[in-house]
Design an enzyme around this catalytic site. Structure first.
Site, PDB file in Angstrom:
ATOM      1  N   SER A 142      33.615  23.344  31.628  1.00 17.04           N
ATOM      2  CA  SER A 142      33.362  24.409  30.716  1.00 17.04           C
ATOM      3  C   SER A 142      32.093  24.997  31.098  1.00 17.04           C
ATOM      4  CB  SER A 142      33.301  23.403  29.297  1.00 17.04           C
ATOM      5  OG  SER A 142      32.051  22.603  29.191  1.00 17.04           O
ATOM      6  N   GLY A 160      28.290  18.014  27.985  1.00 20.26           N
ATOM      7  CA  GLY A 160      26.901  18.665  28.312  1.00 20.26           C
ATOM      8  C   GLY A 160      27.029  19.946  29.452  1.00 20.26           C
ATOM      9  N   GLY A 161      28.523  20.547  29.338  1.00 20.90           N
ATOM     10  CA  GLY A 161      28.829  21.538  30.428  1.00 20.90           C
ATOM     11  C   GLY A 161      27.934  22.801  30.008  1.00 20.90           C
ATOM     12  N   LYS A 219      38.458  28.948  18.697  1.00 18.23           N
ATOM     13  CA  LYS A 219      39.464  28.645  19.191  1.00 18.23           C
ATOM     14  C   LYS A 219      40.744  29.504  18.439  1.00 18.23           C
ATOM     15  CE  LYS A 219      37.334  25.376  21.371  1.00 18.23           C
ATOM     16  NZ  LYS A 219      37.221  25.613  22.925  1.00 18.23           N
TER      17      LYS A 219
END
Length: 359
Positions: free
Chosen positions: A186, A221-222, A304
């Site tokens: 991500s 944590g992306g 989303k």
């Protein structure tokens, strides 16, 4: 011609139809599902050029690139694809001399096979176009870009885009490498968002070391990784566990609380980032609340998308957010994009122009 993610042709077409209607340019979209592009047929000559001048590219959500089609060339012979393209172009007036050429394909699994050919074809095609004075001797980013989009081995659309109103990226896609030490893929969404929404010359000021950021729904944590990589400090908000590699930097404070309830302990936050799996309307409202309270100067977040009515949902959520900010006297710049690394979601960026004291 508009490029988009495969499977989002309907949303792209709906958006282009709306923009064209607003400009009183009449026509209709032609599309096939999962082809990765939409064609908009204009009824009047010259209207395609009007569209690519007057539709603001950075206001389009679902289109990755747009260009005015000058000619469609099909049944190209394998032994000489160049001559028929040159002949077709020579018969069309109003195609400007261009400063660069991009030989592309739509972004689909089928079309990827064509990319190898496109790369090999670029050099001889460029030389041939220069020989016919259709392309400048040296690359120039001040005049239009010539696009040749192959949708099949012997079938292409040829046209042009304006450098002040197009995507600077080949196929409209920034080429990013996944960093080996990032906790999740991500991370590329946020990196792409920085490339798309923030001019490179402003990175040193707006993505500066020592700034504070808040990452709502941070685990593992992306997105936090992108801020840490730029020497920022981050409040990571998530009930899940954060990657130990990020915690070891000393730049991350992990708060195991609900992202909808967190309030920053000190009001010195520049960046609010959020990639929570929540109803888009709820996330959009939360971002608005943070901004009008002066808790962050810039917000970058994902909404989303539902399975059906994706374009309508996006329009509604963004419109509601704009109304909310306006009612609260908040001045801002807003952009939204269905990024290459986004799937069933779009990414929204808001920069505060109002100077609000945190409260």
């Amino acid at each position: 011609m508009f490029y988009c993610r495969s499977g989002f042709e309907k949303e792209c077409a709906g958006e282009i139809q709306d923009k064209a209607t607003q400009l009183e340019v009449f026509g209709f979209p032609r599309l096939k599902n999962n082809t990765g592009y939409v064609l908009f047929e204009c009824y009047q000559e010259g209207d395609a050029d009007r569209l690519i001048r007057e539709i603001k590219f950075n206001e389009l959500i679902f289109a990755r690139q747009m260009f005015a089609v000058a000619v469609e060339v099909s049944d190209l012979p394998k032994d000489d694809r160049i001559s028929p393209i040159l002949d077709a172009l020579s018969e069309v007036e109003d195609v400007p001399c261009c400063g660069d050429i991009r030989i592309e394909t739509p972004d689909t699994n089928e079309a990827k096979e064509l990319l190898k050919f496109c790369r090999k074809f670029t050099v001889p095609m460029r030389q041939a176009l220069r020989g016919k004075k259709m392309l400048t001797e040296r690359d120039s980013n001040r005049i239009p870009v010539l696009h040749i989009c192959f949708i099949a081995p012997g079938h292409c659309y040829v046209g042009y885009s304006y450098t002040n109103n197009n995507s600077q990226f080949f196929m409209g896609i920034p080429r990013l490498k996944f960093p080996a030490d990032a906790p999740s893929r991500s991370t590329l969404k946020l990196e792409e968002a920085f490339h798309v929404f923030i001019p490179k010359e402003e990175w040193d000021d707006r993505l500066a070391s020592g700034m504070w950021g808040v990452d709502l729904g941070a685990c593992p944590g992306g997105w936090t990784y992108q801020l840490v990589k730029r020497s920022m400090f981050v409040h990571a908000i998530d009930n899940g566990m954060m990657a130990q590699s990020l915690m070891d930097t000393g730049q991350v404070k992990h708060h195991m609380v609900d992202g909808f309830k967190f309030e920053p302990p000190r009001k010195n936050v520049t960046w609010l980032i959020c990639d929570m799996v929540e109803k888009p309307a709820r996330v959009a409202h939360l971002m608005g609340e943070w901004l009008i309270k002066g808790w962050a100067k810039e917000a970058l977040f994902n909404l989303k998308l539902p399975m059906k009515g994706r374009y309508d949902e996006v329009l509604q959520d963004i419109e509601n957010l704009k109304d909310f900010l306006k009612k609260n006297g908040f001045q801002y710049k807003l952009q939204a994009k269905h990024l290459y690394h986004d799937r069933e979601e779009i990414t929204v960026h808001i920069q505060a122009i109002s100077n609000i004291s945190p409260h």
